[in-house]
Design an enzyme around this catalytic site. Structure first.
Site, PDB file in Angstrom:
ATOM      1  CG  ASP A 107      37.228  42.818  43.167  1.00 52.96           C
ATOM      2  OD1 ASP A 107      37.138  41.587  43.338  1.00 52.96           O
ATOM      3  OD2 ASP A 107      37.452  43.326  42.050  1.00 52.96           O
ATOM      4  CE  LYS A 158      38.507  40.340  33.323  1.00 55.76           C
ATOM      5  NZ  LYS A 158      39.494  39.794  34.240  1.00 55.76           N
ATOM      6  CG  ASP A 217      34.324  42.699  40.114  1.00 57.59           C
ATOM      7  OD1 ASP A 217      34.676  43.868  40.356  1.00 57.59           O
ATOM      8  OD2 ASP A 217      35.125  41.833  39.731  1.00 57.59           O
TER       9      ASP A 217
HETATM   10  N1  GDD Z   1      47.439  39.723  46.300  1.00 54.72           N
HETATM   11  C1  GDD Z   1      47.112  40.062  45.067  1.00 54.72           C
HETATM   12  N2  GDD Z   1      48.096  40.143  44.122  1.00 54.72           N
HETATM   13  N3  GDD Z   1      45.816  40.316  44.784  1.00 54.72           N
HETATM   14  C2  GDD Z   1      45.513  40.667  43.503  1.00 54.72           C
HETATM   15  C3  GDD Z   1      46.489  40.783  42.485  1.00 54.72           C
HETATM   16  C4  GDD Z   1      47.857  40.510  42.831  1.00 54.72           C
HETATM   17  O1  GDD Z   1      48.775  40.579  42.021  1.00 54.72           O
HETATM   18  N4  GDD Z   1      45.861  41.152  41.336  1.00 54.72           N
HETATM   19  C5  GDD Z   1      44.546  41.265  41.630  1.00 54.72           C
HETATM   20  N5  GDD Z   1      44.336  40.978  42.940  1.00 54.72           N
HETATM   21  C6  GDD Z   1      43.054  40.925  43.638  1.00 54.72           C
HETATM   22  C7  GDD Z   1      42.176  42.153  43.450  1.00 54.72           C
HETATM   23  O2  GDD Z   1      42.287  43.050  44.555  1.00 54.72           O
HETATM   24  C8  GDD Z   1      40.780  41.570  43.430  1.00 54.72           C
HETATM   25  O3  GDD Z   1      40.278  41.473  44.747  1.00 54.72           O
HETATM   26  C9  GDD Z   1      40.976  40.155  42.885  1.00 54.72           C
HETATM   27  O4  GDD Z   1      42.355  39.853  43.046  1.00 54.72           O
HETATM   28  C10 GDD Z   1      40.573  39.986  41.417  1.00 54.72           C
HETATM   29  O5  GDD Z   1      41.263  40.925  40.631  1.00 54.72           O
HETATM   30  P1  GDD Z   1      40.502  41.898  39.640  1.00 54.72           P
HETATM   31  O6  GDD Z   1      41.530  42.734  38.989  1.00 54.72           O
HETATM   32  O7  GDD Z   1      39.377  42.568  40.314  1.00 54.72           O
HETATM   33  O8  GDD Z   1      39.972  40.843  38.555  1.00 54.72           O
HETATM   34  P2  GDD Z   1      38.649  40.900  37.663  1.00 54.72           P
HETATM   35  O9  GDD Z   1      37.519  41.478  38.395  1.00 54.72           O
HETATM   36  O10 GDD Z   1      39.019  41.541  36.373  1.00 54.72           O
HETATM   37  O11 GDD Z   1      38.380  39.340  37.353  1.00 54.72           O
HETATM   38  C11 GDD Z   1      38.349  38.398  38.389  1.00 54.72           C
HETATM   39  O12 GDD Z   1      37.152  38.496  39.142  1.00 54.72           O
HETATM   40  C12 GDD Z   1      35.920  38.161  38.448  1.00 54.72           C
HETATM   41  C13 GDD Z   1      34.797  38.178  39.445  1.00 54.72           C
HETATM   42  O13 GDD Z   1      34.745  39.313  40.165  1.00 54.72           O
HETATM   43  C14 GDD Z   1      38.467  36.991  37.776  1.00 54.72           C
HETATM   44  O14 GDD Z   1      38.641  36.085  38.839  1.00 54.72           O
HETATM   45  C15 GDD Z   1      37.234  36.628  36.954  1.00 54.72           C
HETATM   46  O15 GDD Z   1      37.329  35.289  36.494  1.00 54.72           O
HETATM   47  C16 GDD Z   1      35.992  36.750  37.816  1.00 54.72           C
HETATM   48  O16 GDD Z   1      34.824  36.491  37.031  1.00 54.72           O
HETATM   49 MG    MG Z   2      37.301  42.482  40.192  1.00 53.61          MG
END
Ligand code: GDD
Ligand code: MG
Length: 362
Positions: A107, A158, A217
């Site tokens: 994403d 976070k 993001d």
């Molecule tokens: N296959 C799979 N299974 N993918 C997953 C799952 C799961 O259970 N959970 C989340 N994802 C995918 C989401 O589709 C997304 O592309 C990515 O993993 C990260 O999940 P988010 O839910 O968007 O996390 P975030 O944005 O709160 O935090 C993450 O991204 C940040 C940067 O964009 C973390 O990696 C942070 O450390 C990072 O800064």
């Molecule tokens: Mg994200």
């Protein structure tokens, strides 16, 4: 080189738009974010992409098929969501133990020279290298603290705003060596950010690779709109109008209209608007800095600014939507309704009165 894209889960804040599609198929300038990512990987010498999927996996398989942009696509489907680390372990047999590979959150929008990142990783004999980007408010992300050699000595996912060790955050793009598999316990959900990175940091095996340039993001509406604007700047310096569209209105670039879109006279669409296939926009409308998903209907004299309108949503006449609001899929908004400041309306809901305070309408 191989890459794995985390393509599961659904965006909590963008959930009202997820009833018809998973987050990774959300359009940016009318092309799913996943397409932009796979295309960029193909241009960087990636030949195989593993898509780690769960929520609405079929939609992703149908859209991407067995290969796209010259890249073979292999699906790794989770029975239950395995978090951000579990899917990588689960794909061990596909990714193999021969060489480093790329892993990324699906994403994010950014420009990374993946080849250089892999070189950087290999030179340092790291187990994991995390692309880092500087942001104003790090607390929404994973935050890194570096030593003089750009080794990550602390990684906090976070943190509370006052506890963030820096403003350098995890961009969601990694180069990983096969030893990473030894750090991820199998068969259960694992957060790579909370369970794996802190352990690697303690052992000096985690490096940061700073990137600059646009990085987003798409997880919250304002950022999703920004990502859409970045892609429009790339592909729609002149207005792009799809096949079989009937446009009597003014279209201000950068803006893309999909196929079979209708826009009535005296309307102005743009700048920074993406309109999906089959959307009908009436006359005298104003649409600016917004994304309209396919099949939506926008009545006469309606104005939409800084907002997202979900698939097949119906907006009446003289409706006003603004303030990074989300109108969910299949929502029905009556004539004369005003929706402002961060309102999020859940799918299939009917709205007949104005909503002027931020919040979620269930
Ligand atoms: N296959 C799979 N299974 N993918 C997953 C799952 C799961 O259970 N959970 C989340 N994802 C995918 C989401 O589709 C997304 O592309 C990515 O993993 C990260 O999940 P988010 O839910 O968007 O996390 P975030 O944005 O709160 O935090 C993450 O991204 C940040 C940067 O964009 C973390 O990696 C942070 O450390 C990072 O800064
Ligand atoms: Mg994200």
């Amino acid at each position: 080189m191989k890459a794995i894209i985390l393509a599961g889960g659904f965006g909590t804040r963008l959930r009202p738009l997820s009833c018809t599609r998973p987050k990774l198929l959300f359009p940016l300038a009318n092309q799913p974010i996943l397409d932009w990512t796979v295309k960029a990987l193909a241009e960087n010498g990636v030949d195989t992409v593993v898509l780690a999927v769960n929520y609405m996996a079929e939609a992703i398989v149908r859209h991407m098929g067995a290969s796209k942009y010259g890249v073979s696509i292999i699906y790794s489907r989770e029975e239950r969501p395995l978090g951000t680390g579990g899917p990588i372990k689960r794909a061990e047999h596909i990714l193999g133990r021969d060489e480093p590979f790329l892993a990324m959150n699906g994403d994010v929008v950014c420009e990374v020279d993946y080849r250089r990142m892999v070189e950087y990783h290999t030179d340092r004999e790291a187990v994991a290298t995390v692309a880092l980007v500087e942001v104003e408010r790090p607390e929404r992300f994973g935050v890194a603290q570096l030593d003089e050699e750009d080794r990550i000595i602390r990684f906090v996912e976070k943190p509370k705003p006052e506890a963030a060790p820096s403003r350098l955050v995890n961009a969601g793009i990694y180069t990983l060596s096969p030893e990473i598999f030894d750090y991820i316990p199998p068969g259960r959900p694992v957060s790579i950010e909370r369970e794996v990175f802190p352990r690697l940091a303690e052992r000096g095996l985690l490096y940061g690779y700073k990137i600059s340039g646009p990085w987003i993001d798409i997880g919250v509406p304002e950022d999703y709109l920004k990502a859409n604007a970045i892609m429009l700047d790339k592909v729609a310096k002149e207005p792009v109008i799809g096949e079989a569209s009937e446009v009597e209105a003014e279209v201000v670039a950068p803006t893309v209209l999909g196929a079979a879109v209708k826009v009535g006279r005296d309307s102005v669409v743009g700048p920074y608007v993406s309109v999906g296939d089959g959307v009908v926009i009436g006359r005298g409308c104003r649409i600016e800095n917004s994304v309209i998903f396919p099949g939506a209907f926008i009545g006469d004299f309606t104005s939409i600014r800084n907002a997202i309108v979900g698939e097949n949503a119906v907006l009446g006449r003289w409706v006003k939507v603004e303030g990074t609001s989300i109108i969910g899929d299949y929502v029905n908004v009556s004539d004369n309704v005003t929706i402002t400041s961060g309102v999020s309306i859940c799918p299939s809901k009917s709205v007949s009165e104005s909503i002027l305070k931020p919040g979620r309408v269930l």
